[in-house]
Design a protein around this motif. Sequence first.
Motif, PDB file in Angstrom:
ATOM      1  N   HIS A   1      -4.315 -12.916   7.762  1.00 51.28           N
ATOM      2  CA  HIS A   1      -4.175 -14.141   8.546  1.00 51.28           C
ATOM      3  C   HIS A   1      -2.770 -14.703   8.355  1.00 51.28           C
ATOM      4  N   PRO A   2      -2.121 -15.175   9.420  1.00 48.59           N
ATOM      5  CA  PRO A   2      -0.740 -15.644   9.314  1.00 48.59           C
ATOM      6  C   PRO A   2      -0.565 -16.866   8.428  1.00 48.59           C
ATOM      7  N   GLY A   3      -1.635 -17.529   8.064  1.00 46.61           N
ATOM      8  CA  GLY A   3      -1.524 -18.667   7.170  1.00 46.61           C
ATOM      9  C   GLY A   3      -1.355 -18.287   5.711  1.00 46.61           C
ATOM     10  N   ARG A   4      -1.562 -17.024   5.388  1.00 48.06           N
ATOM     11  CA  ARG A   4      -1.406 -16.590   4.000  1.00 48.06           C
ATOM     12  C   ARG A   4       0.081 -16.536   3.618  1.00 48.06           C
ATOM     13  N   PRO A   5       0.415 -16.756   2.343  1.00 49.49           N
ATOM     14  CA  PRO A   5       1.831 -16.747   1.923  1.00 49.49           C
ATOM     15  C   PRO A   5       2.403 -15.334   1.886  1.00 49.49           C
ATOM     16  N   VAL A   6       3.692 -15.224   2.153  1.00 53.06           N
ATOM     17  CA  VAL A   6       4.346 -13.919   2.116  1.00 53.06           C
ATOM     18  C   VAL A   6       4.320 -13.332   0.714  1.00 53.06           C
ATOM     19  N   GLU A   7       4.255 -14.193  -0.304  1.00 47.18           N
ATOM     20  CA  GLU A   7       4.194 -13.706  -1.680  1.00 47.18           C
ATOM     21  C   GLU A   7       2.950 -12.851  -1.922  1.00 47.18           C
ATOM     22  N   LEU A   8       1.897 -13.094  -1.142  1.00 43.88           N
ATOM     23  CA  LEU A   8       0.700 -12.270  -1.250  1.00 43.88           C
ATOM     24  C   LEU A   8       1.026 -10.821  -0.920  1.00 43.88           C
ATOM     25  N   LEU A   9       1.741 -10.597   0.171  1.00 47.59           N
ATOM     26  CA  LEU A   9       2.073  -9.240   0.586  1.00 47.59           C
ATOM     27  C   LEU A   9       3.032  -8.594  -0.407  1.00 47.59           C
ATOM     28  N   GLU A  10       3.982  -9.367  -0.913  1.00 49.11           N
ATOM     29  CA  GLU A  10       4.893  -8.825  -1.922  1.00 49.11           C
ATOM     30  C   GLU A  10       4.115  -8.393  -3.165  1.00 49.11           C
ATOM     31  N   GLY A  11       3.107  -9.187  -3.542  1.00 50.08           N
ATOM     32  CA  GLY A  11       2.293  -8.818  -4.697  1.00 50.08           C
ATOM     33  C   GLY A  11       1.505  -7.540  -4.482  1.00 50.08           C
ATOM     34  N   LEU A  12       1.021  -7.330  -3.251  1.00 52.63           N
ATOM     35  CA  LEU A  12       0.297  -6.094  -2.953  1.00 52.63           C
ATOM     36  C   LEU A  12       1.165  -4.872  -3.238  1.00 52.63           C
ATOM     37  N   TYR A  13       2.411  -4.925  -2.789  1.00 49.92           N
ATOM     38  CA  TYR A  13       3.297  -3.777  -2.992  1.00 49.92           C
ATOM     39  C   TYR A  13       3.710  -3.639  -4.458  1.00 49.92           C
ATOM     40  N   ARG A  14       3.850  -4.761  -5.156  1.00 47.84           N
ATOM     41  CA  ARG A  14       4.118  -4.657  -6.601  1.00 47.84           C
ATOM     42  C   ARG A  14       2.972  -3.948  -7.307  1.00 47.84           C
ATOM     43  N   GLY A  15       1.752  -4.191  -6.839  1.00 51.83           N
ATOM     44  CA  GLY A  15       0.609  -3.522  -7.441  1.00 51.83           C
ATOM     45  C   GLY A  15       0.549  -2.037  -7.157  1.00 51.83           C
ATOM     46  N   MET A  16       1.033  -1.617  -5.993  1.00 47.65           N
ATOM     47  CA  MET A  16       1.031  -0.195  -5.648  1.00 47.65           C
ATOM     48  C   MET A  16       2.138   0.583  -6.364  1.00 47.65           C
ATOM     49  N   ALA A  17       3.233  -0.085  -6.669  1.00 45.20           N
ATOM     50  CA  ALA A  17       4.440   0.616  -7.123  1.00 45.20           C
ATOM     51  C   ALA A  17       4.233   1.463  -8.376  1.00 45.20           C
ATOM     52  N   PRO A  18       3.592   0.956  -9.450  1.00 47.84           N
ATOM     53  CA  PRO A  18       3.468   1.792 -10.654  1.00 47.84           C
ATOM     54  C   PRO A  18       2.689   3.078 -10.415  1.00 47.84           C
ATOM     55  N   LEU A  19       1.585   2.999  -9.664  1.00 53.14           N
ATOM     56  CA  LEU A  19       0.809   4.206  -9.386  1.00 53.14           C
ATOM     57  C   LEU A  19       1.592   5.166  -8.509  1.00 53.14           C
ATOM     58  N   ALA A  20       2.314   4.627  -7.528  1.00 56.01           N
ATOM     59  CA  ALA A  20       3.147   5.487  -6.677  1.00 56.01           C
ATOM     60  C   ALA A  20       4.197   6.205  -7.515  1.00 56.01           C
ATOM     61  N   ALA A  21       4.817   5.473  -8.447  1.00 64.20           N
ATOM     62  CA  ALA A  21       5.837   6.095  -9.303  1.00 64.20           C
ATOM     63  C   ALA A  21       5.215   7.143 -10.223  1.00 64.20           C
ATOM     64  N   GLN A  22       4.021   6.878 -10.726  1.00 66.46           N
ATOM     65  CA  GLN A  22       3.364   7.808 -11.646  1.00 66.46           C
ATOM     66  C   GLN A  22       3.151   9.180 -11.014  1.00 66.46           C
ATOM     67  N   TYR A  23       2.809   9.201  -9.712  1.00 66.90           N
ATOM     68  CA  TYR A  23       2.498  10.461  -9.054  1.00 66.90           C
ATOM     69  C   TYR A  23       3.547  10.884  -8.025  1.00 66.90           C
ATOM     70  N   GLY A  24       4.681  10.194  -7.994  1.00 67.09           N
ATOM     71  CA  GLY A  24       5.735  10.565  -7.057  1.00 67.09           C
ATOM     72  C   GLY A  24       5.345  10.365  -5.614  1.00 67.09           C
ATOM     73  N   ILE A  25       4.523   9.353  -5.356  1.00 61.65           N
ATOM     74  CA  ILE A  25       4.079   9.062  -3.989  1.00 61.65           C
ATOM     75  C   ILE A  25       5.143   8.237  -3.277  1.00 61.65           C
ATOM     76  N   SER A  26       5.512   8.650  -2.074  1.00 64.47           N
ATOM     77  CA  SER A  26       6.416   7.837  -1.266  1.00 64.47           C
ATOM     78  C   SER A  26       5.595   6.865  -0.428  1.00 64.47           C
ATOM     79  N   LEU A  27       5.936   5.582  -0.496  1.00 65.54           N
ATOM     80  CA  LEU A  27       5.348   4.582   0.407  1.00 65.54           C
ATOM     81  C   LEU A  27       6.201   4.609   1.663  1.00 65.54           C
ATOM     82  N   ALA A  28       5.778   5.418   2.621  1.00 60.26           N
ATOM     83  CA  ALA A  28       6.662   5.851   3.703  1.00 60.26           C
ATOM     84  C   ALA A  28       6.663   4.934   4.921  1.00 60.26           C
TER      85      ALA A  28
END
Length: 293
Positions: A96-123
């Motif tokens: 929903h557009p009323g949600r803060p942009v920091e929410l989306l930034e947090g989602l990607y921060r959460g994905m980053a360690p697992l992506a790095a662990q397995y060499g996954i590109s967030l393409a």
Amino acid sequence: MSSLSQLGENAVLERLLRSLPTNPALLTGPGDDCAVVQRDAAWDTLLKTDCVVEGIHFTPDTEPERIGHKALARAVSDIAAMGGLPEHALVTLLVHPGRPVELLEGLYRGMAPLAAQYGISLAGGETSSLPQDGLAVSVALTGRVEHGRAVLRSGGRPGDVICVSGRLGGSFPSGRHLDFQPRVPLARALMEAGLAPSAMMDLSDGLGTDLPRLAAASQCGFEIAPAALPLHPGCTPEQGIGDGEDYELLLCFRPETYARVRCMEWPTPVSSIGFLTPGGAVELAPGWQHFAR
């Protein structure tokens, strides 16, 4: 006209998947944890898409980093269940557009360690607004597995030993459903040791729902000993069967293969809980099922 809740998830999927178009490169289509597509002489490609939805897979007050981790980890768990390695991810965000942009930034921060662990590109991916308040994250993930060696749900035979990795039960109240680690190291260690399971899938909907799916795909029945289930402290066998969201691996081994598996150390413990049988109806309390009343 039947509603989704009247049919239930399994019947809905069967109805939708009856006549999907395909081409010769598709080696394994709907019905397994991933689709398998021919790549080259060395590798096949794995295709997976999965989603997490607010109110179903997490609560509105869940930290965005944990949501992001779970969204990616669910798809990685399915790659593990085919014996493969993850490669590239596309992420679709519905919010929903009323949600803060920091929410989306947090989602990607959460994905980053697992992506790095397995060499996954967030393409890349897609974003879309929702007309009402809410959040959903969908991940499309590719992977690879040695050509012709993807482990399917349909490879089991009567007499195969049924096993699970790790421990079961209590995932939601404990928060483990947000922080689990996909069992890629275990699946790959088995593959590389020449001890690949005959059939395998991940336990996302619970043993009570997923074991009958694997047995049906293998045209088998099953017998399990509830007392043999490896459980988290404080959990009952009923919770181990029905809670769901464990993200452990459900594995079947030929008896001679299991004789070797049980004598070796693995990145995650493997416990035997029963056997595949020639068939017949089995009563087992179901785990999670979408569209259920």
